[in-house]
Design an enzyme around this catalytic site. Structure first.
Site, PDB file in Angstrom:
ATOM      1  N   ALA A  21      12.760 -20.611   8.979  1.00 32.68           N
ATOM      2  CA  ALA A  21      11.479 -20.275   9.607  1.00 32.68           C
ATOM      3  C   ALA A  21      11.545 -18.880  10.218  1.00 32.68           C
ATOM      4  CB  ALA A  21      11.151 -21.303  10.681  1.00 32.68           C
TER       5      ALA A  21
ATOM      6  N   LYS B 264      24.746 -19.176   4.980  1.00 30.36           N
ATOM      7  CA  LYS B 264      25.767 -20.027   4.363  1.00 30.36           C
ATOM      8  C   LYS B 264      25.361 -20.372   2.946  1.00 30.36           C
ATOM      9  CE  LYS B 264      24.274 -24.636   5.854  1.00 30.36           C
ATOM     10  NZ  LYS B 264      24.686 -25.866   6.541  1.00 30.36           N
TER      11      LYS B 264
ATOM     12  N   ALA C 218       8.482 -22.317   8.015  1.00 29.30           N
ATOM     13  CA  ALA C 218       7.223 -21.822   8.577  1.00 29.30           C
ATOM     14  C   ALA C 218       7.299 -20.357   8.980  1.00 29.30           C
ATOM     15  CB  ALA C 218       6.841 -22.670   9.792  1.00 29.30           C
TER      16      ALA C 218
ATOM     17  N   ARG D  79      19.323 -12.564   5.893  1.00 31.37           N
ATOM     18  CA  ARG D  79      20.638 -12.446   5.272  1.00 31.37           C
ATOM     19  C   ARG D  79      21.199 -13.835   5.039  1.00 31.37           C
ATOM     20  NH1 ARG D  79      24.760 -13.023   9.002  1.00 31.37           N
ATOM     21  NH2 ARG D  79      24.099 -13.069  11.174  1.00 31.37           N
TER      22      ARG D  79
ATOM     23  N   HIS E 296       0.840  -1.191   0.000  1.00 30.16           N
ATOM     24  CA  HIS E 296       0.000   0.000   0.000  1.00 30.16           C
ATOM     25  C   HIS E 296       0.879   1.245   0.000  1.00 30.16           C
ATOM     26  CE1 HIS E 296      -4.024  -1.739   0.605  1.00 30.16           C
ATOM     27  NE2 HIS E 296      -3.345  -2.729   1.146  1.00 30.16           N
TER      28      HIS E 296
END
Length: 198
Positions: free
Chosen positions: A172, A195, A154, A192, A125
């Site tokens: 997750a 590995k 998840a 970020r 928006h």
């Protein structure tokens, strides 16, 4: 030959007819296709062989955008799939986990697995004008592209404009706001690279 996309382009060039058609297709307050449009969904959605969409999935897929579910792919219970502002394309043998939300324009590759409670949204928006209500300032979309062979854990959130490279893993709870290189494990808020997967 009957072609929904050429009809859509014809309507886009006629603002009055476009507004009328959108009102007939989408309920303006409920922001979902009207009941009679949802009844016709099997006629304009593409569902590959052996694909499955559970009955409890909220399919906000009006006919003026593409929805395609690949062969052997599954959308699990209580998901929301919305292509009202951009196409939603899901490749073969992919799975959208319980309670996940996908808002287009989104392209999901083959053998992609989204766990539970994931949000993939290409919509944002607008809010920069403080003299106007936020809900009067409109929206913008930036396409999301998830390559083949990706696992998303998840409750992760994939934000507008992100590209996730092949054979990558999103941990997750991660919030992905930047592109993910192929063969990467990303985690955190914002996500970020933790590995490289070799």
């Amino acid at each position: 030959m009957f072609n929904l996309y050429s009809i859509r382009n014809w309507f886009l060039q006629r603002p009055t007819l476009k507004a009328l058609a959108e009102t007939l297709v989408m309920h303006p307050r409920l922001a979902r296709p009207r009941w009679y449009v949802r009844l016709l969904a099997p006629l304009y959605q593409h569902r590959g062989r052996h694909s499955h969409i559970y009955w409890s999935v909220r399919m906000d897929t009006p006919p003026f955008r593409r929805f395609s579910l690949g062969e052997g792919s599954v959308i699990e219970s209580f998901c929301c799939i919305n292509n009202a502002v951009g196409d939603v394309i899901i490749g073969d043998h992919s799975r959208i986990g319980l309670h996940s939300t996908v808002i287009g324009p989104v392209t999901i590759g083959c053998h992609v697995h989204l766990a539970q409670g994931i949000t993939v949204t290409a919509l944002n928006h607008l809010y920069a004008d403080s003299s106007q209500l936020i809900d009067r300032q409109g929206i913008e979309t930036k396409p999301i592209d998830i390559a083949d062979d990706v696992w998303i854990g998840a409750n992760a959130v994939i934000l507008p404009g992100v590209k996730i490279g092949s054979h990558s893993v999103v941990a997750a709870g991660a919030v992905v706001s930047k592109d993910v290189p192929p063969y990467s494990l990303v985690a955190g808020v914002p996500a970020r690279v933790i590995k490289t997967i070799k």
